[in-house]
Write a protein that holds these residues in place. Structure first.
Motif, PDB file in Angstrom:
ATOM      1  N   CYS A 137      -0.410  -6.771   5.740  1.00 27.00           N
ATOM      2  CA  CYS A 137      -1.388  -6.505   6.792  1.00 27.00           C
ATOM      3  C   CYS A 137      -0.917  -7.130   8.124  1.00 27.00           C
ATOM      4  CB  CYS A 137      -2.752  -7.070   6.395  1.00 27.00           C
ATOM      5  SG  CYS A 137      -2.810  -8.874   6.284  1.00 27.00           S
TER       6      CYS A 137
ATOM      7  N   THR B  67      -0.123  -7.005   0.918  1.00 25.97           N
ATOM      8  CA  THR B  67      -0.661  -5.975   1.812  1.00 25.97           C
ATOM      9  C   THR B  67       0.258  -5.712   2.998  1.00 25.97           C
ATOM     10  OG1 THR B  67      -1.979  -7.615   3.024  1.00 25.97           O
ATOM     11  CG2 THR B  67      -3.085  -6.367   1.253  1.00 25.97           C
TER      12      THR B  67
ATOM     13  N   ARG C 102      -6.597   2.805   8.838  1.00 26.24           N
ATOM     14  CA  ARG C 102      -7.335   1.658   9.363  1.00 26.24           C
ATOM     15  C   ARG C 102      -6.391   0.475   9.549  1.00 26.24           C
ATOM     16  NH1 ARG C 102     -12.809   1.384   5.580  1.00 26.24           N
ATOM     17  NH2 ARG C 102     -13.127   3.644   5.340  1.00 26.24           N
TER      18      ARG C 102
ATOM     19  N   HIS D  23      -6.634  -2.352  -3.825  1.00 27.75           N
ATOM     20  CA  HIS D  23      -6.178  -0.964  -3.900  1.00 27.75           C
ATOM     21  C   HIS D  23      -4.691  -0.883  -4.259  1.00 27.75           C
ATOM     22  CE1 HIS D  23     -10.009   0.403  -2.442  1.00 27.75           C
ATOM     23  NE2 HIS D  23      -9.901  -0.307  -1.344  1.00 27.75           N
TER      24      HIS D  23
ATOM     25  N   ASN E 157      -5.022  -2.677   8.301  1.00 28.01           N
ATOM     26  CA  ASN E 157      -4.946  -3.227   6.956  1.00 28.01           C
ATOM     27  C   ASN E 157      -5.410  -4.671   6.967  1.00 28.01           C
ATOM     28  OD1 ASN E 157      -4.424  -3.267   4.236  1.00 28.01           O
ATOM     29  ND2 ASN E 157      -2.197  -3.340   4.433  1.00 28.01           N
ATOM     30  N   GLU E 158      -5.986  -5.110   5.861  1.00 31.69           N
ATOM     31  CA  GLU E 158      -6.389  -6.507   5.736  1.00 31.69           C
ATOM     32  C   GLU E 158      -6.295  -6.922   4.273  1.00 31.69           C
ATOM     33  OE1 GLU E 158     -11.041  -6.949   5.748  1.00 31.69           O
ATOM     34  OE2 GLU E 158     -10.466  -5.829   7.547  1.00 31.69           O
TER      35      GLU E 158
ATOM     36  N   MET F  77      -7.824   3.571   2.350  1.00 31.15           N
ATOM     37  CA  MET F  77      -8.065   2.931   3.644  1.00 31.15           C
ATOM     38  C   MET F  77      -7.012   3.314   4.685  1.00 31.15           C
ATOM     39  SD  MET F  77     -10.780   1.369   2.982  1.00 31.15           S
ATOM     40  CE  MET F  77     -11.732   0.634   1.655  1.00 31.15           C
ATOM     41  N   ARG F  78      -6.123   4.213   4.336  1.00 29.15           N
ATOM     42  CA  ARG F  78      -5.018   4.548   5.235  1.00 29.15           C
ATOM     43  C   ARG F  78      -5.540   5.019   6.593  1.00 29.15           C
ATOM     44  NH1 ARG F  78       0.396   8.244   3.984  1.00 29.15           N
ATOM     45  NH2 ARG F  78       1.616   7.333   5.669  1.00 29.15           N
TER      46      ARG F  78
ATOM     47  N   GLY G 209       0.791  -1.223   0.000  1.00 32.14           N
ATOM     48  CA  GLY G 209       0.000   0.000   0.000  1.00 32.14           C
ATOM     49  C   GLY G 209       0.820   1.268   0.000  1.00 32.14           C
TER      50      GLY G 209
ATOM     51  N   ALA H 276      -1.984   0.141   5.478  1.00 32.91           N
ATOM     52  CA  ALA H 276      -3.218   0.157   4.684  1.00 32.91           C
ATOM     53  C   ALA H 276      -3.099   1.161   3.541  1.00 32.91           C
ATOM     54  CB  ALA H 276      -4.404   0.506   5.574  1.00 32.91           C
TER      55      ALA H 276
ATOM     56  N   TYR I  87      -7.889  -5.380   1.030  1.00 36.17           N
ATOM     57  CA  TYR I  87      -7.432  -4.109   0.477  1.00 36.17           C
ATOM     58  C   TYR I  87      -6.367  -4.292  -0.604  1.00 36.17           C
ATOM     59  CZ  TYR I  87      -9.683  -2.267   4.730  1.00 36.17           C
ATOM     60  OH  TYR I  87     -10.573  -1.968   5.738  1.00 36.17           O
TER      61      TYR I  87
END
Length: 257
Positions: A204, A202, A215, A224, A217-218, A212-213, A176, A208, A221
Protein backbone atom coordinates in the motif's frame (compact mmCIF):
# COMPACT_ATOMS: atom_id res chain seq x y z
CA UNK A 1 -1.91 -11.42 9.54
CA UNK A 2 1.44 -9.69 8.99
CA UNK A 3 1.48 -7.01 6.26
CA UNK A 4 5.12 -7.29 5.28
CA UNK A 5 5.30 -4.28 2.94
CA UNK A 6 3.53 -0.99 3.69
CA UNK A 7 4.50 2.50 2.51
CA UNK A 8 3.06 4.65 5.27
CA UNK A 9 5.27 7.75 5.16
CA UNK A 10 4.65 10.74 2.94
CA UNK A 11 1.49 12.57 1.98
CA UNK A 12 -0.74 9.68 0.97
CA UNK A 13 -1.58 8.66 4.56
CA UNK A 14 -0.68 11.95 6.24
CA UNK A 15 -4.26 12.91 7.07
CA UNK A 16 -5.68 9.61 8.30
CA UNK A 17 -2.89 7.20 9.24
CA UNK A 18 -4.40 6.36 12.63
CA UNK A 19 -7.74 5.51 11.04
CA UNK A 20 -6.01 3.40 8.36
CA UNK A 21 -4.15 1.44 11.01
CA UNK A 22 -7.29 0.98 13.10
CA UNK A 23 -9.13 -0.46 10.09
CA UNK A 24 -6.26 -2.84 9.46
CA UNK A 25 -6.22 -4.05 13.04
CA UNK A 26 -9.96 -4.60 12.93
CA UNK A 27 -9.42 -6.66 9.75
CA UNK A 28 -6.90 -8.88 11.56
CA UNK A 29 -3.52 -7.32 10.72
CA UNK A 30 -1.36 -7.67 13.82
CA UNK A 31 2.06 -6.66 12.45
CA UNK A 32 3.22 -4.18 9.83
CA UNK A 33 6.58 -3.66 8.13
CA UNK A 34 7.05 -0.04 7.01
CA UNK A 35 9.41 0.21 4.05
CA UNK A 36 12.22 2.69 3.55
CA UNK A 37 12.57 3.63 -0.13
CA UNK A 38 15.12 6.45 0.17
CA UNK A 39 17.84 6.82 2.78
CA UNK A 40 16.74 10.40 3.47
CA UNK A 41 13.26 9.07 4.34
CA UNK A 42 14.61 6.67 6.93
CA UNK A 43 13.98 8.88 9.96
CA UNK A 44 10.35 9.46 8.91
CA UNK A 45 9.80 5.74 8.40
CA UNK A 46 11.52 4.90 11.67
CA UNK A 47 9.41 7.45 13.56
CA UNK A 48 6.23 5.67 12.44
CA UNK A 49 7.60 2.33 13.62
CA UNK A 50 8.81 3.76 16.92
CA UNK A 51 5.39 5.27 17.62
CA UNK A 52 3.47 1.98 17.29
CA UNK A 53 4.04 -1.30 19.10
CA UNK A 54 2.91 -3.35 16.09
CA UNK A 55 4.97 -1.60 13.37
CA UNK A 56 8.59 -2.30 12.43
CA UNK A 57 10.62 -0.93 9.53
CA UNK A 58 13.41 -1.46 7.03
CA UNK A 59 16.32 0.67 5.83
CA UNK A 60 17.38 0.93 2.21
CA UNK A 61 17.27 2.63 -1.17
CA UNK A 62 14.81 1.59 -3.86
CA UNK A 63 16.48 0.98 -7.24
CA UNK A 64 14.65 3.98 -8.71
CA UNK A 65 16.56 6.23 -6.31
CA UNK A 66 20.06 4.77 -6.46
CA UNK A 67 21.21 7.70 -8.61
CA UNK A 68 20.41 10.00 -5.68
CA UNK A 69 22.52 8.06 -3.17
CA UNK A 70 25.72 7.04 -4.98
CA UNK A 71 27.79 7.44 -1.82
CA UNK A 72 25.70 5.34 0.55
CA UNK A 73 27.92 2.82 2.30
CA UNK A 74 27.43 -0.59 3.84
CA UNK A 75 28.21 1.04 7.18
CA UNK A 76 25.41 3.58 6.68
CA UNK A 77 22.99 0.70 6.31
CA UNK A 78 24.32 -1.46 9.12
CA UNK A 79 24.42 1.41 11.62
CA UNK A 80 20.79 2.24 10.86
CA UNK A 81 19.87 -1.44 11.00
CA UNK A 82 21.21 -1.72 14.54
CA UNK A 83 18.30 0.38 15.81
CA UNK A 84 15.67 -1.73 17.56
CA UNK A 85 12.72 -1.27 15.19
CA UNK A 86 14.69 -2.12 12.02
CA UNK A 87 14.10 -5.73 10.99
CA UNK A 88 15.12 -5.80 7.31
CA UNK A 89 17.46 -4.32 4.70
CA UNK A 90 15.83 -2.73 1.65
CA UNK A 91 13.88 -2.15 -0.36
CA UNK A 92 16.67 -2.61 -2.89
CA UNK A 93 16.91 -4.39 -6.21
CA UNK A 94 16.90 -3.86 -9.96
CA UNK A 95 14.28 -2.11 -12.09
CA UNK A 96 15.22 -1.89 -15.76
CA UNK A 97 11.69 -0.97 -16.89
CA UNK A 98 11.65 2.74 -16.12
CA UNK A 99 15.37 3.47 -16.20
CA UNK A 100 15.14 6.07 -13.45
CA UNK A 101 18.66 5.12 -12.34
CA UNK A 102 21.50 3.72 -14.46
CA UNK A 103 21.71 -0.07 -14.44
CA UNK A 104 25.30 -0.15 -13.18
CA UNK A 105 24.37 2.15 -10.28
CA UNK A 106 21.49 -0.14 -9.38
CA UNK A 107 23.75 -3.19 -9.35
CA UNK A 108 26.35 -1.41 -7.21
CA UNK A 109 23.71 -0.34 -4.70
CA UNK A 110 22.20 -3.82 -4.64
CA UNK A 111 25.56 -5.35 -3.79
CA UNK A 112 26.00 -2.89 -0.91
CA UNK A 113 22.61 -3.85 0.46
CA UNK A 114 23.47 -7.54 0.14
CA UNK A 115 26.62 -7.02 2.17
CA UNK A 116 24.64 -5.14 4.79
CA UNK A 117 22.15 -8.00 4.97
CA UNK A 118 25.02 -10.45 5.26
CA UNK A 119 26.66 -8.50 8.08
CA UNK A 120 23.46 -7.89 10.05
CA UNK A 121 21.75 -11.21 9.43
CA UNK A 122 18.58 -9.36 8.47
CA UNK A 123 16.46 -10.38 5.47
CA UNK A 124 16.97 -8.52 2.20
CA UNK A 125 13.84 -7.08 0.52
CA UNK A 126 14.27 -7.30 -3.26
CA UNK A 127 12.37 -5.48 -6.00
CA UNK A 128 12.85 -6.85 -9.52
CA UNK A 129 11.31 -5.61 -12.75
CA UNK A 130 12.52 -6.62 -16.20
CA UNK A 131 15.83 -7.67 -14.67
CA UNK A 132 15.28 -11.34 -13.84
CA UNK A 133 18.50 -12.67 -15.35
CA UNK A 134 20.73 -9.99 -13.84
CA UNK A 135 19.07 -10.36 -10.44
CA UNK A 136 19.57 -14.12 -10.47
CA UNK A 137 23.20 -13.72 -11.53
CA UNK A 138 23.95 -11.16 -8.80
CA UNK A 139 22.22 -13.19 -6.09
CA UNK A 140 24.08 -16.37 -7.01
CA UNK A 141 27.40 -14.54 -7.30
CA UNK A 142 26.95 -12.86 -3.92
CA UNK A 143 25.76 -16.06 -2.28
CA UNK A 144 29.09 -17.57 -3.25
CA UNK A 145 30.75 -14.94 -1.04
CA UNK A 146 28.57 -15.73 1.97
CA UNK A 147 24.97 -16.51 2.77
CA UNK A 148 22.18 -13.97 3.26
CA UNK A 149 18.37 -14.18 3.36
CA UNK A 150 16.60 -12.97 0.20
CA UNK A 151 12.94 -11.97 -0.06
CA UNK A 152 11.50 -11.58 -3.56
CA UNK A 153 8.92 -8.92 -2.75
CA UNK A 154 5.63 -8.37 -4.62
CA UNK A 155 6.75 -11.04 -7.03
CA UNK A 156 5.77 -10.61 -10.67
CA UNK A 157 8.89 -12.07 -12.28
CA UNK A 158 9.32 -15.26 -14.21
CA UNK A 159 9.46 -18.85 -13.06
CA UNK A 160 13.22 -19.12 -13.56
CA UNK A 161 14.12 -16.30 -11.15
CA UNK A 162 11.63 -17.62 -8.63
CA UNK A 163 13.25 -21.04 -8.72
CA UNK A 164 16.76 -19.59 -8.61
CA UNK A 165 15.74 -17.60 -5.57
CA UNK A 166 14.09 -20.54 -3.86
CA UNK A 167 17.30 -22.55 -4.36
CA UNK A 168 19.06 -19.88 -2.30
CA UNK A 169 16.46 -20.11 0.46
CA UNK A 170 14.47 -17.07 -0.63
CA UNK A 171 10.96 -16.27 0.47
CA UNK A 172 8.41 -14.87 -2.00
CA UNK A 173 5.78 -12.28 -1.11
CA UNK A 174 2.49 -11.89 -2.94
CA UNK A 175 0.37 -8.76 -3.22
CA UNK A 176 -2.99 -7.75 -4.63
CA UNK A 177 -1.63 -8.40 -8.10
CA UNK A 178 -2.39 -12.06 -7.45
CA UNK A 179 -6.10 -11.21 -7.64
CA UNK A 180 -5.95 -9.25 -10.91
CA UNK A 181 -7.75 -10.89 -13.83
CA UNK A 182 -4.78 -10.06 -16.06
CA UNK A 183 -2.23 -11.71 -13.76
CA UNK A 184 -2.53 -15.34 -14.87
CA UNK A 185 1.24 -15.54 -15.47
CA UNK A 186 1.89 -14.43 -11.89
CA UNK A 187 -0.53 -17.02 -10.56
CA UNK A 188 1.19 -19.72 -12.62
CA UNK A 189 4.53 -18.88 -11.00
CA UNK A 190 3.17 -18.64 -7.46
CA UNK A 191 1.36 -21.95 -7.89
CA UNK A 192 4.79 -23.62 -7.95
CA UNK A 193 6.15 -21.81 -4.87
CA UNK A 194 5.85 -23.92 -1.69
CA UNK A 195 3.52 -22.50 0.94
CA UNK A 196 6.29 -22.50 3.53
CA UNK A 197 8.10 -19.83 1.46
CA UNK A 198 5.18 -17.45 0.82
CA UNK A 199 4.26 -14.32 2.77
CA UNK A 200 1.62 -11.63 2.23
CA UNK A 201 1.87 -7.90 1.58
CA UNK A 202 -0.27 -5.04 0.34
CA UNK A 203 2.50 -2.71 -0.92
CA UNK A 204 0.00 0.00 0.00
CA UNK A 205 -0.93 2.58 -1.17
CA UNK A 206 -0.33 0.82 -4.49
CA UNK A 207 -1.89 -2.29 -6.08
CA UNK A 208 -5.22 -2.53 -4.30
CA UNK A 209 -6.55 -6.09 -4.70
CA UNK A 210 -9.86 -7.09 -6.16
CA UNK A 211 -12.54 -6.07 -5.26
CA UNK A 212 -10.89 -2.83 -4.10
CA UNK A 213 -8.93 -2.19 -7.29
CA UNK A 214 -8.86 1.47 -8.28
CA UNK A 215 -8.91 2.70 -4.68
CA UNK A 216 -6.03 3.76 -2.49
CA UNK A 217 -4.68 0.51 -1.12
CA UNK A 218 -4.38 0.09 2.63
CA UNK A 219 -3.34 -2.69 5.01
CA UNK A 220 -6.94 -3.68 5.82
CA UNK A 221 -7.15 -5.08 2.29
CA UNK A 222 -4.55 -7.74 3.11
CA UNK A 223 -7.42 -10.13 3.75
CA UNK A 224 -8.23 -10.01 0.03
CA UNK A 225 -4.67 -11.02 -0.81
CA UNK A 226 -5.06 -13.98 1.55
CA UNK A 227 -8.29 -14.91 -0.23
CA UNK A 228 -6.60 -14.82 -3.64
CA UNK A 229 -3.79 -17.06 -2.42
CA UNK A 230 -6.24 -19.45 -0.78
CA UNK A 231 -8.13 -19.77 -4.06
CA UNK A 232 -4.92 -20.43 -5.98
CA UNK A 233 -3.59 -23.02 -3.53
CA UNK A 234 -6.89 -24.74 -2.76
CA UNK A 235 -6.63 -23.92 0.95
CA UNK A 236 -8.92 -22.23 3.43
CA UNK A 237 -8.38 -18.54 4.02
CA UNK A 238 -7.72 -19.24 7.71
CA UNK A 239 -5.00 -21.74 6.81
CA UNK A 240 -3.36 -19.25 4.44
CA UNK A 241 -3.42 -16.57 7.12
CA UNK A 242 -1.90 -18.92 9.69
CA UNK A 243 0.87 -20.27 7.47
CA UNK A 244 1.88 -16.93 5.94
CA UNK A 245 1.94 -15.28 9.36
CA UNK A 246 4.21 -18.04 10.68
CA UNK A 247 6.44 -17.67 7.63
CA UNK A 248 6.70 -13.90 8.02
CA UNK A 249 7.54 -14.13 11.69
CA UNK A 250 10.21 -16.71 10.93
CA UNK A 251 11.66 -14.52 8.20
CA UNK A 252 11.58 -11.29 10.18
CA UNK A 253 12.83 -12.97 13.35
CA UNK A 254 13.92 -9.68 14.94
CA UNK A 255 10.23 -8.78 15.31
CA UNK A 256 9.81 -11.34 18.10
CA UNK A 257 13.35 -11.20 19.43
Amino acid sequence: MFDTHVNLHGDVFADDLDEVLDRARTAGVRRFLAICDRFDNFEAVYAIAAAHDDIWCSVGVHPHHTKDFPDITVEDLTVAAARPEVVAIGETGLDFHYGYSPEDAQVESLRKHIEAARQTGLPLILHTREADDMMGDVLEDEFGKGAFQPLLHCYTGGARLAQRGLALGAYVSVSGILSFKSASAVRDVIADVPMDRIILETDCPFLAPMPMRGRRNEPAYLAHVAEALASLKGLTVDEVKRVTDENARRLFAKVDA
